[in-house]
Each structure stands twice: as structure tokens, then as C-alpha cells.
Design a protein around this motif. Structure first.
Motif, PDB file in Angstrom:
ATOM      1  N   GLY A   1       4.118  12.930 -10.062  1.00  0.00           N
ATOM      2  CA  GLY A   1       5.450  12.783  -9.488  1.00  0.00           C
ATOM      3  C   GLY A   1       5.493  13.320  -8.065  1.00  0.00           C
ATOM      4  N   PHE A   2       6.494  12.892  -7.315  1.00  0.00           N
ATOM      5  CA  PHE A   2       6.575  13.204  -5.897  1.00  0.00           C
ATOM      6  C   PHE A   2       6.718  14.703  -5.643  1.00  0.00           C
ATOM      7  CE2 PHE A   2       9.139  13.661  -1.944  1.00  0.00           C
ATOM      8  CZ  PHE A   2       8.214  13.180  -1.055  1.00  0.00           C
ATOM      9  N   ALA A   3       7.621  15.376  -6.356  1.00  0.00           N
ATOM     10  CA  ALA A   3       7.888  16.793  -6.102  1.00  0.00           C
ATOM     11  C   ALA A   3       6.641  17.647  -6.353  1.00  0.00           C
ATOM     12  CB  ALA A   3       9.047  17.280  -6.963  1.00  0.00           C
ATOM     13  N   ALA A   4       6.006  17.463  -7.492  1.00  0.00           N
ATOM     14  CA  ALA A   4       4.817  18.251  -7.814  1.00  0.00           C
ATOM     15  C   ALA A   4       3.686  17.955  -6.844  1.00  0.00           C
ATOM     16  CB  ALA A   4       4.379  17.962  -9.244  1.00  0.00           C
ATOM     17  N   ALA A   5       3.537  16.696  -6.448  1.00  0.00           N
ATOM     18  CA  ALA A   5       2.478  16.331  -5.513  1.00  0.00           C
ATOM     19  C   ALA A   5       2.675  17.007  -4.163  1.00  0.00           C
ATOM     20  CB  ALA A   5       2.440  14.814  -5.346  1.00  0.00           C
ATOM     21  N   MET A   6       3.909  17.048  -3.681  1.00  0.00           N
ATOM     22  CA  MET A   6       4.175  17.660  -2.385  1.00  0.00           C
ATOM     23  C   MET A   6       3.951  19.167  -2.417  1.00  0.00           C
ATOM     24  SD  MET A   6       4.804  15.270  -0.278  1.00  0.00           S
ATOM     25  CE  MET A   6       5.565  16.122   1.105  1.00  0.00           C
ATOM     26  N   LEU A   7       4.363  19.826  -3.505  1.00  0.00           N
ATOM     27  CA  LEU A   7       4.142  21.266  -3.622  1.00  0.00           C
ATOM     28  C   LEU A   7       2.651  21.587  -3.703  1.00  0.00           C
ATOM     29  CD1 LEU A   7       7.007  22.226  -6.092  1.00  0.00           C
ATOM     30  CD2 LEU A   7       6.886  22.724  -3.636  1.00  0.00           C
ATOM     31  N   THR A   8       1.914  20.766  -4.426  1.00  0.00           N
ATOM     32  CA  THR A   8       0.463  20.960  -4.506  1.00  0.00           C
ATOM     33  C   THR A   8      -0.195  20.791  -3.145  1.00  0.00           C
ATOM     34  OG1 THR A   8       0.444  20.162  -6.795  1.00  0.00           O
ATOM     35  CG2 THR A   8      -1.653  20.138  -5.600  1.00  0.00           C
TER      36      THR A   8
ATOM     37  N   LEU B   1      -2.895  12.064  -1.829  1.00  0.00           N
ATOM     38  CA  LEU B   1      -1.464  12.289  -2.039  1.00  0.00           C
ATOM     39  C   LEU B   1      -0.849  11.147  -2.839  1.00  0.00           C
ATOM     40  CD1 LEU B   1       0.957  14.094  -1.519  1.00  0.00           C
ATOM     41  CD2 LEU B   1       1.335  12.870   0.637  1.00  0.00           C
ATOM     42  N   VAL B   2      -1.250   9.912  -2.542  1.00  0.00           N
ATOM     43  CA  VAL B   2      -0.769   8.767  -3.331  1.00  0.00           C
ATOM     44  C   VAL B   2      -1.167   8.938  -4.794  1.00  0.00           C
ATOM     45  CG1 VAL B   2      -1.035   6.287  -3.717  1.00  0.00           C
ATOM     46  CG2 VAL B   2      -0.766   7.156  -1.389  1.00  0.00           C
ATOM     47  N   LEU B   3      -2.404   9.345  -5.027  1.00  0.00           N
ATOM     48  CA  LEU B   3      -2.873   9.553  -6.394  1.00  0.00           C
ATOM     49  C   LEU B   3      -2.080  10.660  -7.087  1.00  0.00           C
ATOM     50  CD1 LEU B   3      -4.957   8.837  -8.582  1.00  0.00           C
ATOM     51  CD2 LEU B   3      -6.490  10.545  -7.552  1.00  0.00           C
TER      52      LEU B   3
END
Length: 420
Positions: free
Chosen positions: A174-181, A166-168
Motif C-alpha cells: 500500500g502507498f502509506a506503508a511504502a512511503m514510510l519504508t 517503490l512501485v513494487l
């Protein structure tokens, strides 16, 4: 409570036994839940503060609310399983966790922040440690201890695998795209697993956790009420010390990146998280190999004191190798504070009361522990750094170790045969 069934038990040692698939399902549930809903909260704190300018106390308050709600409702886990069934409860937990992560991705207002963390608390209800222990216990009798230990190991792998990824993702997309993924991957992986492997109650759930010649069912109606537990000194010498220790442990986990980043930088702080969680895996396996030779209360006291010593070192130094070593020492006992309470409960209470005692103990210790992130956030805001907050955590752990190590106060209510 879940009624017992009187059927013959299958061979639980066979790799083809369906119960091991249930263990793998619970392992994956713990991996995603702890990776994103516990260890990942340090990332959420830093990123939401950066994106929205929210103070740490505000975000920590939402985290505290999430833990508080989940631990209060954990008291009624057996009733939830009875009413909904294990599979439906797990699926609802998966949906709640994924929805909370998707909402955090676009949170720009305080109500969205708190709504997301409330949803996250429902994820804990459907996928947390009490549910995992209950699901695994439905399948296993003679190998129940090993099965629960392996399932819980997913919690440690959550910090080793899910959080660094998740950090990667945050750094790359970016935060939004990472969280949705991350939310999408959670659904894609866990929903088929839950549908396929979290089945109806197995006949293997019937039976006993101790001597196979005995007939006491571990999930039969409890022989002790919650009201009687509240008046039991033995119960409080389990719940209170682990509650205090969890205040310190959860606080450090949630604030770890924010605490260490000014000392060692973002990349080293992320490495510290990975080392801590990797060592929690080593600690869990190490404990499983030797814990039967020792009093679990003394093991708990040593574990808690080692964490206090690690926090003292972190408070006193900015040297990267020393901080990483201290995080390793701290992490060695992170998993043990989850594994040890069931071992003590099995030893000191009857097998029939295990789910009720564990549910209530988890609710109390977890509820108190949930106050940690908010408390440390307030202390951090008041003192402008984490030194005072770390000192509070150290004191709480020393008090916890002193309480849990006092076997003279115990009222022994069962023989070791109920330990499984």
C-alpha cells in the motif's frame, strides 16, 4: 563564494583517495533524491489521485511549487555552503526529503499535500545538482569532470532502482506503508554516508580545472556578478533553451505513468520508466566518451530534437514495443540535459565564475522547468487527454534546440582551458 586554498594537490587517480568516497556519497544522494523526488512523482500523482480523489492539476501544482522553490533557492547554494558547511547542508536535505515522504504517506488534506512538497523542495536544496557539483569540486582538480559525471549518474540510477522498488512496495504494502519504508531507508543509508564522507573542505579543492600549471581557483571569488550575467547574451543562450527543454522533460517524467497507463497498462508503464532511466545512464556514459570531440551546444541540440521526436511517436501510437522504444530514445538524453549545461558554462565562462554561473543558470532554467508539471496538468484537464500537452512539449523542445544551436549569437568569455 568559497575561498580557495593554496595547497598541493594529492593523487586523484588513486582509488584510496578520500575524494572518491565523496563521489560515492554524492552518487547515493542523487540516487535517492532523483528516485523519490523526481521520478517517484509520477507514482505520487497516480496514488494520491486514487486515494483522495484529487484532480491531477492540484497534485501537479504541488509538484510545480516544489520545483519552483528549490530552483529559486539554488541561486544561493554557495552562500548556504559557506554559512552551514557542506555536511550540515546535506544532512538538512536528507531530513527534509525523508520528512516529505513521511508526510505524503498520511496526506489527506490539501495543506498536507503542499507542506510535503515544500519540504521536498528543501531536500533539493541540500542534495541537488549544484550542491553535488560544489562538494565534488572541493575534492577534485584534474579529475573533476569525471568525478562530477560519476556523481550525477546516481540521478539516473534513481529511476532504475529506487522508483521501480517503490512501485513494487506500493503494490505489495500500500502507498502509506511504502512511503514510510522508503523514508526510513533514505535516513538509514544516507545519514551515515554523509557523516562519514561529506567532510570539511579538502585541500584538493584548491587549484584549477584546466592546465595544472595555471593557478586560477575554480571556487575563488567570481569575476562576474549575477547582475552582469543577467545582461549577458551568452548566458541566456544557455539558460533559456535548457529551461524550455526541462519544461518538456520534467513534465513527461512526472506525468509518464498517468500518460502511458491508459495506452499500455500499469506494468508496461512502469517498464517504460525503467527503460527510460536505464537509457539515461547509457546516454550519460556515452556522452562522456565522445563529448570532447564535439561542440556541446550541437550535442545539446541533437539531444533535445531526439526527445521531441520520441514524444511525437508516443503521441501517435498505442503499440507497446514502439512506445517502449520511444521512451528509450527520450531517456537517452535525460541525463545529458543535466550534464551539458556545466560543460557549456566551463567552455564559455571563466573557471572562477563557474559556481555562480551554474547556480544562477540552474535557478532560472529549473524555475521555468518547474512550471511544466502544473502546465501539463492544466492542459490535460482542459483537453481530457494528453495529446495537446504532448504537442506543447514537442514545440518547446524544437524552439529550445534552435536557440542552443546558434553559436553565432555567443559572446565567448573564456578559452577551453577553463573547461576542466
Amino acid at each position: 563564494m568559497i575561498p580557495a586554498q593554496d595547497t598541493s594537490s594529492p593523487d586523484e587517480t588513486r582509488l584510496r583517495y578520500a575524494g572518491w568516497r565523496a563521489v560515492l556519497a554524492c552518487f547515493l544522494m542523487a540516487l535517492f533524491l532523483f528516485g523519490f523526488a523526481l521520478y517517484g512523482q509520477g507514482i505520487y500523482l497516480v496514488e494520491l489521485q486514487r486515494l483522495n480523489g484529487w484532480p491531477p492539476a492540484l497534485i501537479s501544482g504541488a509538484s510545480t511549487l516544489s520545483f519552483l522553490l528549490s530552483n529559486i533557492l539554488a541561486t544561493f547554494t554557495s552562500e548556504f555552503v559557506d554559512r552551514l558547511g557542506a555536511k550540515r547542508l546535506v544532512l538538512l536535505g536528507i531530513a527534509a526529503l525523508a520528512a516529505s515522504m513521511a508526510m505524503l504517506a498520511s496526506a489527506t488534506t490539501v495543506w498536507q499535500l503542499y507542506a510535503a512538497f515544500i519540504l521536498m523542495s528543501l531536500g533539493w536544496i541540500g542534495m541537488g545538482t549544484v550542491v553535488i557539483a560544489t562538494v565534488v569540486s572541493l575534492w577534485f582538480v584534474r579529475r573533476r569532470g569525471l568525478a562530477i559525471s560519476l556523481a550525477y549518474t546516481g540521478a539516473s540510477f534513481g529511476g532504475v532502482v529506487a522508483t521501480p522498488l517503490l512501485v513494487l512496495l506500493v503494490e505489495r504494502t500500500g502507498f502509506a506503508a511504502a512511503m514510510l519504508t522508503a523514508a526510513a531507508v533514505t535516513v538509514v543509508v544516507l545519514v551515515p554516508v554523509a557523516l562519514a564522507w561529506i567532510g570539511p573542505r579538502s585541500p584538493a579543492g584548491a587549484g584549477e580545472t584546466g592546465d595544472p600549471s595555471q593557478s586560477q581557483p575554480p571556487l575563488a571569488t567570481a569575476d562576474i556578478s549575477r547582475a552582469k550575467l543577467i545582461r549577458s547574451l551568452a548566458f541566456w543562450t544557455i539558460s533559456l533553451p535548457f529551461a524550455l527543454a526541462l519544461v518538456a522533460q520534467i513534465s513527461f517524467i512526472v506525468h509518464q505513468i498517468a500518460l502511458l497507463e491508459p495506452k499500455v497498462g500499469r506494468s508496461s508503464a512502469g517498464l517504460a520508466v525503467s527503460i527510460m532511466t536505464f537509457m539515461s545512464i547509457a546516454g550519460r556514459f556515452g556522452l562522456g566518451m565522445v563529448v570532447d570531440r564535439f561542440d556541446p551546444r550541437l550535442v545539446a541540440a541533437v539531444s533535445i530534437v531526439s526527445q521531441a521526436a520520441a514524444l511525437l511517436v508516443i503521441r501517435q501510437t498505442d503499440t507497446v514495443p514502439i512506445i517502449l522504444a520511444a521512451c528509450a530514445v527520450f531517456g537517452f538524453s535525460v541525463g545529458n540535459l543535466i550534464t551539458l549545461p556545466p560543460l557549456i558554462i566551463h567552455r564559455e565562462f571563466s573557471a572562477a565564475s563557474f559556481v555562480v554561473v551554474m547556480g544562477l543558470s540552474t535557478a532560472i532554467s529549473g524555475t521555468v522547468g518547474a512550471l511544466g508539471p502544473g502546465l501539463i496538468g492544466i492542459i490535460r484537464g482542459w483537453s481530457s487527454d494528453y495529446d495537446a500537452a504532448l504537442l506543447v512539449c514537442i514545440v518547446l523542445e524544437l524552439v529550445a534546440a534552435a536557440i542552443v544551436a546558434r553559436p553565432g549569437f555567443l559572446i565567448w568569455q573564456a578559452t577551453p582551458e577553463g573547461s576542466g
